[in-house]
Design an enzyme around this catalytic site. Structure first.
Site, PDB file in Angstrom:
ATOM      1  N   LYS A 124       0.808  -1.227   0.000  1.00  0.00           N
ATOM      2  CA  LYS A 124       0.000   0.000   0.000  1.00  0.00           C
ATOM      3  C   LYS A 124       0.839   1.274   0.000  1.00  0.00           C
ATOM      4  CE  LYS A 124      -4.488  -1.512   1.393  1.00  0.00           C
ATOM      5  NZ  LYS A 124      -4.328  -2.898   1.901  1.00  0.00           N
ATOM      6  N   GLU A 140      -9.626   7.171   3.808  1.00  0.00           N
ATOM      7  CA  GLU A 140     -10.516   6.221   4.469  1.00  0.00           C
ATOM      8  C   GLU A 140      -9.688   4.989   4.807  1.00  0.00           C
ATOM      9  OE1 GLU A 140     -10.031   6.158   1.250  1.00  0.00           O
ATOM     10  OE2 GLU A 140      -9.721   4.020   0.971  1.00  0.00           O
ATOM     11  N   SER A 183       1.550  -9.859  -1.109  1.00  0.00           N
ATOM     12  CA  SER A 183       1.200  -8.446  -0.907  1.00  0.00           C
ATOM     13  C   SER A 183       1.579  -7.889   0.453  1.00  0.00           C
ATOM     14  CB  SER A 183      -0.306  -8.255  -1.140  1.00  0.00           C
ATOM     15  OG  SER A 183      -1.057  -9.104  -0.288  1.00  0.00           O
TER      16      SER A 183
END
Ligand SMILES: *Cc1c(COP(=O)(O)O)cnc(C)c1O
Length: 392
Positions: free
Chosen positions: A88, A110, A376
């Site tokens: 991310k 968010e 990930s």
């Protein structure tokens, strides 16, 4: 890459379905992002932060014992080794540099489980920008350590108290705040979702993943493409990054793995392509889990990062066009795959990533194939879930 049209559509999916009042914000972004991202000074700053702050390139690791077990050559793309523990941060680093160039002073975001909130709070601390993260009140209760991580990093975490008090409601609250503060505020969306140009912009920030895979495979195997790339899909940003430079290389199979939860037909699932119908969620047309009359169905997955009722429009298009293969992995099978990787390779994966690993059990492949699995994230954040599950 996959071409989008001038309105931000991948085939039938995408676009910008937004309230009139959000139009100036989206228009400003749309008119500037390509030019800013193409500038030499942006590229220099982005590349330098990816290298020295995020820790890129992440390794492409030949997982020998896992390969032996499945009778095929498997590489793991180690996004779990990125700063803050997942892919991310690639996107938040890109967007914060963009926000600075747009002269923004405040960042809002968010977050569901808190991973994107932490990645955003991290880059805001790095750049000395004010950061407010909207999070469902229920999620704040469930994900306390991430709430405290954001606060340690200097962010303000604001509970969203409407609806089911989870990710969808946090997103609505962030959108509302953005409408009220268009001039000085940038909204960092955490996946390849939202109105155009977010899906394309986020995919481009994450495309560093497949750019590195190409160079690393060329060095290790003498060719830059594998036979199969596998990635898990929540909104779809790590998958979009891992697929990006292979979209037009039809020899490469692109395998997207969704969360089946307790089973695709159990009513407790997040397998959007299997259960969804076209609809509009968070500003774009995509596949969406919904009732007959169009109410969003609450998804379920054991992994918070895959617990989303929609999917990025690029993936809806990959599914509809047949270019992507979509599988669904149940909670229990993902947990087993997470323990298996821990025992075979000494890597405890995020439970999201464990879904991608478990796809090896469903997939048909040849012994001579080369498979790249995008790992990930790391499992540190999921320790409680592993402990509660307990079967190791
Ligand atoms: C958030 C997250 C995901 C899901 O998000 P995508 O946008 O689908 O990539 C997957 N893995 C990890 C480790 C995450 O934190």
């Amino acid at each position: 890459m996959i071409k989008i049209d001038e309105n931000g559509f991948y085939g039938d999916f995408g676009g910008a379905y937004i309230p009139e009042m959000l139009y100036p914000n989206i228009e400003e972004l749309k008119e500037n992002y390509e030019q800013i991202m193409a500038s030499e000074s942006f590229k220099t700053e982005f590349d330098s932060l990816l290298k020295d702050y995020v820790g890129r390139p992440t390794p492409l690791f030949h997982a020998q014992r896992l390969s032996e077990k499945y009778g095929v050559k498997i590489y793991l793309k180690r996004e779990d080794l990125c700063h803050t523990g997942a892919h991310k941060i690639n996107n938040t680093v890109g967007q914060i540099i963009l926000a600075k160039r747009l002269n923004k002073k405040r960042i809002i975001a968010e977050t569901g489980a808190g991973q994107h909130g932490v990645a955003t709070a991290t880059v805001c601390a790095l750049m000395g920008m004010e950061c407010t993260v909207y999070m469902g009140a229920v999620d704040m209760e469930r994900q306390k350590p991430n709430v405290e991580r954001m606060r340690i990093l200097g962010a303000t975490v604001v509970p969203a108290n409407s609806g089911s008090k989870t990710l969808k409601d946090a997103t609505n609250e962030a959108m509302r705040q953005w409408i009220n503060n268009p001039v000085d505020t940038h909204y960092i969306i955490g996946s390849v979702v939202g109105p155009h140009p977010y899906p394309e912009m986020v995919a481009r920030f994450q495309s560093v993943i497949s750019a590195e895979i190409k160079a690393q495979l060329l060095e290790k195997e003498g060719r830059d493409s594998p036979d199969i790339v596998i990635a898990c899909v929540g909104g779809g940003s790590n998958a979009a990054g891992a697929f990006y430079h292979y979209y037009n290389d039809e020899k490469v199979r692109l395998v997207a793995v969704e969360a089946a939860g307790l089973g695709v037909t159990s009513g407790k699932s997040a397998a959007t392509t299997q259960l969804g119908k076209p609809g509009i969620l968070h500003g774009s047309k995509t596949l969406l889990m919904q009732t007959e009359d169009g109410q969003v169905v609450e998804p379920h997955s054991i992994s918070a990062g895959l617990d989303y009722p929609g999917i990025g429009p690029v993936h809806a298009h990959l599914f509809a066009s047949g270019r992507g293969e979509f599988l669904a992995v149940e909670d229990e099978d993902a947990m087993i795959a997470g323990i298996e990787l821990s025992r075979l390779e000494g890597i405890i994966p995020a439970i999201e990533s464990a879904h991608a690993l478990s796809a090896l059990n469903q997939l048909k492949y040849k012994a001579s194939d080369i498979i790249v699995i995008n790992l990930s994230g790391r499992g540190d954040k999921d320790l409680e879930t592993y402990i509660k599950w307990g079967n190791y």
